[in-house]
Write a protein that holds these residues in place. Structure first.
Motif, mmCIF file in Angstrom:
data_model
loop_
_atom_site.group_PDB
_atom_site.id
_atom_site.type_symbol
_atom_site.label_atom_id
_atom_site.label_comp_id
_atom_site.label_asym_id
_atom_site.label_seq_id
_atom_site.Cartn_x
_atom_site.Cartn_y
_atom_site.Cartn_z
ATOM 1 N N ARG A 213 0.835 -1.209 0.000
ATOM 2 C CA ARG A 213 0.000 0.000 0.000
ATOM 3 C C ARG A 213 0.863 1.250 0.000
ATOM 4 N N LEU A 214 1.938 1.237 0.801
ATOM 5 C CA LEU A 214 2.820 2.406 0.844
ATOM 6 C C LEU A 214 3.512 2.620 -0.500
ATOM 7 N N LEU A 215 3.952 1.516 -1.124
ATOM 8 C CA LEU A 215 4.609 1.638 -2.417
ATOM 9 C C LEU A 215 3.633 2.124 -3.477
ATOM 10 N N GLU A 216 2.366 1.649 -3.392
ATOM 11 C CA GLU A 216 1.362 2.114 -4.344
ATOM 12 C C GLU A 216 1.107 3.606 -4.171
ATOM 13 N N HIS A 217 1.059 4.071 -2.916
ATOM 14 C CA HIS A 217 0.882 5.502 -2.685
ATOM 15 C C HIS A 217 2.076 6.294 -3.204
ATOM 16 N N ASN A 218 3.288 5.743 -3.019
ATOM 17 C CA ASN A 218 4.473 6.418 -3.544
ATOM 18 C C ASN A 218 4.419 6.492 -5.072
ATOM 19 N N ARG A 219 3.954 5.415 -5.701
ATOM 20 C CA ARG A 219 3.858 5.419 -7.166
ATOM 21 C C ARG A 219 2.848 6.459 -7.639
ATOM 22 N N LEU A 220 1.708 6.533 -6.957
ATOM 23 C CA LEU A 220 0.692 7.521 -7.331
ATOM 24 C C LEU A 220 1.225 8.939 -7.123
ATOM 25 N N ALA A 221 1.940 9.149 -6.010
ATOM 26 C CA ALA A 221 2.512 10.477 -5.766
ATOM 27 C C ALA A 221 3.521 10.842 -6.847
ATOM 28 N N ARG A 222 4.301 9.868 -7.295
ATOM 29 C CA ARG A 222 5.292 10.131 -8.343
ATOM 30 C C ARG A 222 4.603 10.458 -9.659
ATOM 31 N N GLU A 223 3.524 9.706 -9.968
ATOM 32 C CA GLU A 223 2.788 10.002 -11.190
ATOM 33 C C GLU A 223 2.173 11.402 -11.134
ATOM 34 N N LEU A 224 1.624 11.744 -9.965
ATOM 35 C CA LEU A 224 1.016 13.058 -9.822
ATOM 36 C C LEU A 224 2.065 14.149 -9.969
ATOM 37 N N HIS A 225 3.250 13.905 -9.416
ATOM 38 C CA HIS A 225 4.341 14.873 -9.555
ATOM 39 C C HIS A 225 4.716 15.049 -11.023
ATOM 40 N N ASP A 226 4.811 13.927 -11.747
ATOM 41 C CA ASP A 226 5.192 14.023 -13.156
ATOM 42 C C ASP A 226 4.137 14.782 -13.961
ATOM 43 N N SER A 227 2.867 14.435 -13.743
ATOM 44 C CA SER A 227 1.801 15.036 -14.538
ATOM 45 C C SER A 227 1.632 16.520 -14.232
ATOM 46 N N ILE A 228 1.505 16.848 -12.936
ATOM 47 C CA ILE A 228 1.304 18.251 -12.557
ATOM 48 C C ILE A 228 2.551 19.073 -12.855
ATOM 49 N N GLY A 229 3.735 18.487 -12.615
ATOM 50 C CA GLY A 229 4.965 19.211 -12.918
ATOM 51 C C GLY A 229 5.089 19.532 -14.395
ATOM 52 N N HIS A 230 4.725 18.566 -15.245
ATOM 53 C CA HIS A 230 4.772 18.811 -16.685
ATOM 54 C C HIS A 230 3.788 19.911 -17.080
ATOM 55 N N ALA A 231 2.564 19.849 -16.541
ATOM 56 C CA ALA A 231 1.550 20.847 -16.896
ATOM 57 C C ALA A 231 1.976 22.247 -16.460
ATOM 58 N N LEU A 232 2.489 22.363 -15.240
ATOM 59 C CA LEU A 232 2.900 23.682 -14.758
ATOM 60 C C LEU A 232 4.100 24.208 -15.546
ATOM 61 N N THR A 233 5.039 23.325 -15.881
ATOM 62 C CA THR A 233 6.198 23.761 -16.647
ATOM 63 C C THR A 233 5.777 24.288 -18.021
ATOM 64 N N VAL A 234 4.891 23.532 -18.702
ATOM 65 C CA VAL A 234 4.406 23.983 -20.002
ATOM 66 C C VAL A 234 3.662 25.308 -19.871
ATOM 67 N N ALA A 235 2.841 25.446 -18.832
ATOM 68 C CA ALA A 235 2.079 26.682 -18.648
ATOM 69 C C ALA A 235 2.995 27.870 -18.416
ATOM 70 N N VAL A 236 4.026 27.680 -17.574
ATOM 71 C CA VAL A 236 4.957 28.785 -17.295
ATOM 72 C C VAL A 236 5.725 29.176 -18.549
ATOM 73 N N VAL A 237 6.229 28.170 -19.274
ATOM 74 C CA VAL A 237 6.998 28.481 -20.482
ATOM 75 C C VAL A 237 6.106 29.143 -21.536
ATOM 76 N N GLN A 238 4.893 28.631 -21.707
ATOM 77 C CA GLN A 238 3.975 29.208 -22.686
ATOM 78 C C GLN A 238 3.613 30.647 -22.313
ATOM 79 N N ALA A 239 3.310 30.889 -21.057
ATOM 80 C CA ALA A 239 2.938 32.240 -20.648
ATOM 81 C C ALA A 239 4.093 33.213 -20.859
ATOM 82 N N GLY A 240 5.319 32.780 -20.507
ATOM 83 C CA GLY A 240 6.468 33.657 -20.715
ATOM 84 C C GLY A 240 6.732 33.931 -22.180
#
Length: 448
Positions: A213-240
């Motif tokens: 269960r802990l490893l599954e939560h870590n995997r979900l957190a990593r996926e969320l980091h990748d997805s949200i991090g990618h979206a925010l990076t694209v948004a910041v670069v696009q806005a600039g």
């Protein structure tokens, strides 16, 4: 010890639930008493048979696996206090807090311990049941004798004499009964974890389940980091880029790219939250795979990065784990480019390698190959050895690259990241038949 401490157990609800548990232990003896020797003309000698006759029946019941489950649930609910006495909503139980397992017998050792527990409950229950009848009778006999009568204790003994001070002794039988209930209740609560506690195999299985269960939560957190991090990076670069371009047409394209990337990130966020909440009302959306790689490439192009892509092989036929992890690896690689190097030229190569020829080291094992390259930024690179400044002057670490290597190791593959021929290169190879590696970070426990 203060006198008030002697009355503290009587103010606890668990004392009375333990009393109920003790009294239920006498039920097999009562039922057997109706069959033999019968309650008409019951003598003290015949009463002793009630301690023996139910034993074979209880041993036979203990051989049934569900007997341990029933006794464990009853002991946990009546002998222990606190929230750990109840099963959780997710169906798991906190055996570590109560020390009592609520599972069927899995071995003969479990059956033997269950039999010992049932016999112990019978004997203790008969003793408590007898005292619950005789001690109140003794109290009544003392009160009757204090008033000048002859008190019958109900055990063939009579108290006479008419002494008034017998009334002072009347509370003692109730005090003795309370002490017996508290003491034997504590004894049964202490014996339950030893006789009904989880075995070593059950403890190991529970620990492995918790680790999963802990490893599954870590995997979900990593996926969320990748997805949200990618979206925010694209948004910041696009806005600039839109602000610097000063073009209405470019701004419209940038806003469209931000909208699409944000919508995908929201879908990922909703899916992860549904999994964390274990909400079965709605089926979570499927995780994206490499067949959706064009979406990542377009978002990088929309961010202003000149991107060339070469895709070889059928991405739709990739195994699910390889396709999903490959998508996340590509997403993290492109996010790192935009975050640390800005909108620089990027070259992406995705290749589904066919099975190697007979006799080759990888014979029978196709592989997915990912290669992402971009010019090295003048301000530094993303490494794990030390934090380096990004183009905007902020400092960052190398958790993204570590995540890429962990994902590759999970599927038995390999990842190579770092400077190469004047460029920054992320090269990953994932075997198509790659099962989760048993020593890889986050690998689930194999099941039979």
């Amino acid at each position: 010890m203060p006198v008030s401490a002697l009355f503290t157990p009587l103010a606890r609800a668990v004392t009375y639930t333990r009393w109920v548990h003790l009294l239920t232990g006498v039920l097999p003896a009562i039922i057997c008493g109706f069959v033999y020797p019968g309650y008409e003309g019951m003598t003290p000698g015949r009463q002793l048979w009630l301690l023996v006759l139910p034993v074979p029946l209880l041993i036979g019941w203990a051989m049934v696996p569900s007997a341990r489950l029933a006794e464990g649930l009853q002991a946990r609910l009546l002998l222990t206090a606190g929230e750990h006495a109840r099963d959780r909503r997710d169906g798991s139980s906190d055996d570590g807090a109560s020390g009592i397992a609520a599972t069927p017998s899995a071995s003969w050792a479990d059956r033997v311990l269950t039999a010992v527990w049932l016999v112990l409950r019978l004997e203790v229950g008969c003793a408590v049941g007898w005292l619950c009848v005789r001690l109140p009778q003794l109290m009544g006999a003392l009160i009757e004798a204090a008033t000048g009568g002859t008190g019958d204790t109900g055990a063939g003994l009579r108290i006479s004499g008419g002494h008034w001070w017998y009334a002072l002794l009347a509370p003692l039988p109730l005090a003795a009964l309370a002490a017996v209930v508290v003491g034997l209740g504590w004894l049964m609560a202490a014996a339950a974890p030893r006789l009904l506690g989880p075995s070593a195999a059950e403890r190991l299985a529970a620990l492995e389940e918790r680790t999963e269960r802990l490893l599954e939560h870590n995997r979900l957190a990593r996926e969320l980091h990748d997805s949200i991090g990618h979206a925010l990076t694209v948004a910041v670069v696009q806005a600039g880029a839109a602000r610097a371009a000063g073009s209405a047409e470019f701004t419209d394209r940038a806003l469209a790219a931000i909208e699409e990337t944000g919508r995908c990130a929201l879908d990922d966020l909703e899916r992860v939250l549904l999994l964390l909440r274990e909400d079965g009302a709605r089926r979570p959306a499927e995780r994206p795979g490499l067949a959706d790689a064009e979406r990542l490439l377009e978002s990088a192009r929309a961010a202003g990065a000149p991107l060339s892509a070469e895709v070889t092989g059928p991405l739709e036929t990739l195994p699910g784990p390889v396709s999903r992890e490959g998508y996340r690896i590509l997403q993290e690689a492109l996010t790192n480019v935009l975050r640390h190097a800005g909108p620089v030229p990027v070259r992406v190569r995705i290749r589904v390698a066919p099975d190697a020829g007979r006799g080759a080291p990888d014979a029978g094992r196709g592989a997915l190959e990912l290669d992402v390259r971009n010019p090295l930024p003048t301000t530094g690179t993303d490494t794990e050895a030390e934090a380096v400044p990004d183009p905007a002057g902020r400092r960052t670490g190398g958790s993204g690259l570590r995540g890429i290597r962990e994902r590759a190791a999970l599927l038995g593959g390999e990842a190579d990241t770092g400077p190469h021929a004047g460029q920054w290169r992320v090269r990953v190879r994932l075997p198509l038949d790659g099962a989760p590696h048993p020593t890889a970070y986050g690998a689930p426990r194999p099941t039979a």
